[in-house]
Motif scaffolding. Structure first.
Motif, PDB file in Angstrom:
ATOM      1  N   UNK A 167       0.861  -1.189   0.000  1.00 54.19           N
ATOM      2  CA  UNK A 167       0.000   0.000   0.000  1.00 54.19           C
ATOM      3  C   UNK A 167       0.894   1.236   0.000  1.00 54.19           C
ATOM      4  N   UNK A 168       0.920   1.929  -1.123  1.00 57.45           N
ATOM      5  CA  UNK A 168       1.729   3.130  -1.268  1.00 57.45           C
ATOM      6  C   UNK A 168       0.917   4.339  -0.787  1.00 57.45           C
ATOM      7  N   UNK A 192     -11.992   1.414 -11.152  1.00 52.34           N
ATOM      8  CA  UNK A 192     -10.881   2.144 -10.535  1.00 52.34           C
ATOM      9  C   UNK A 192      -9.568   1.839 -11.235  1.00 52.34           C
ATOM     10  N   UNK A 193      -9.353   0.576 -11.621  1.00 51.04           N
ATOM     11  CA  UNK A 193      -8.091   0.206 -12.283  1.00 51.04           C
ATOM     12  C   UNK A 193      -7.905   0.995 -13.572  1.00 51.04           C
ATOM     13  N   UNK A 204      -8.172  -3.442  -6.389  1.00 52.31           N
ATOM     14  CA  UNK A 204      -8.955  -4.128  -5.349  1.00 52.31           C
ATOM     15  C   UNK A 204      -8.204  -4.150  -4.014  1.00 52.31           C
ATOM     16  N   UNK A 205      -6.877  -4.317  -4.071  1.00 50.03           N
ATOM     17  CA  UNK A 205      -6.104  -4.348  -2.832  1.00 50.03           C
ATOM     18  C   UNK A 205      -6.247  -3.043  -2.059  1.00 50.03           C
ATOM     19  N   UNK A 206      -6.161  -1.915  -2.777  1.00 48.11           N
ATOM     20  CA  UNK A 206      -6.306  -0.615  -2.121  1.00 48.11           C
ATOM     21  C   UNK A 206      -7.725  -0.419  -1.592  1.00 48.11           C
ATOM     22  N   UNK A 207      -8.711  -0.813  -2.378  1.00 45.06           N
ATOM     23  CA  UNK A 207     -10.106  -0.654  -1.956  1.00 45.06           C
ATOM     24  C   UNK A 207     -10.401  -1.501  -0.721  1.00 45.06           C
ATOM     25  N   UNK A 208      -9.906  -2.730  -0.705  1.00 44.05           N
ATOM     26  CA  UNK A 208     -10.144  -3.592   0.443  1.00 44.05           C
ATOM     27  C   UNK A 208      -9.404  -3.080   1.690  1.00 44.05           C
TER      28      UNK A 208
END
Length: 242
Positions: A167-168, A192-193, A204-208
């Protein structure tokens, strides 16, 4: 094409050079201007081209160059060009010297595609900020460098103790602002991508993560065909519209 960030790849392995070219061209707003194999070719290319690239992706292990000699040569002759080493060289002394020489980022092979895309997105944001304004407020500088609440700059999420690996902080801030600008409309990982120019899994990683941090609310979006998709809405705007 003219608005794209023109990128030069310096890589002696043609297979890796082709992979890197595809990585670059997947990110919206980028174009590969050229690919060269040696330090001699790189310097000749820069000397002859009518329009210099804005960014160079540089392998440290170039046959006709020792260490970071080429980075320093380019930095001395073409100080307006930014560089990101993309290399298997992971020695602390080499990485430290690269940053001392003004490298924007440092990517270690084998390249993680999401990390590669994050770096290019950060660089695109960097160019956008510095081309749009003549002066910057301290808060704007802090947003770019990752300094918040008295913490120190972080060039990658792996060195930020407040965020999990992958997560940046700058990308996270951009996504949060994008969700806020939608005013409760919501977005899927696929949508979003496309907006931020990353893979669906990265989006999805950032959203989750934002869901786990209780900053984003999710609902199921039912389409006409197939399984329902998760739609992500910034919690504060969702609660205001509820």
């Amino acid at each position: 094409m003219n608005d794209s960030i023109q990128t030069l790849i310096i890589e002696d392995d043609f297979r890796i050079a082709e992979i890197n070219r595809r990585y670059v061209e997947r990110v919206e707003g980028y174009a590969v201007q050229g690919v060269v194999k040696t330090g001699e070719e790189a310097l000749a290319y820069l000397k002859e081209c009518t329009s210099l690239p804005q960014l160079i992706l540089l392998d440290v292990y170039i046959p006709d160059v020792k260490g970071l000699e080429l980075l320093w040569q380019i930095r001395h002759l073409y100080h307006e060009i930014d560089l990101i080493p993309v290399t298997a060289a992971n020695e602390t002394v080499t990485i430290e010297e690269a940053f001392r020489g003004g490298a924007f980022d440092y990517i270690v092979k084998p390249v993680d595609t999401d990390r590669f895309a994050q770096s290019l997105e950060r660089y695109k944001e960097y160019r956008k900020i510095f081309s749009a304004k003549e002066t910057l407020e301290q808060t704007e500088i802090d947003a770019f460098t990752g300094v918040t609440d008295g913490s120190y700059p972080s060039r990658s999420s792996s060195t930020n103790t407040n965020l999990p690996k992958g997560i940046d902080p700058i990308t996270l801030n951009d996504i949060t602002q994008l969700l806020g600008a939608d005013k409760g409309k919501g977005v899927t990982a696929v949508e979003l991508s496309k907006k931020i120019g990353t893979s669906r899994s990265t989006a999805r990683r950032y959203l989750e993560y934002l869901v786990s941090a209780k900053k984003v609310h999710t609902i199921l979006k039912y389409g006409t065909v197939g399984r329902p998709e998760r739609e992500y809405i910034l919690r504060e705007t969702y609660e205001q519209n509820d």
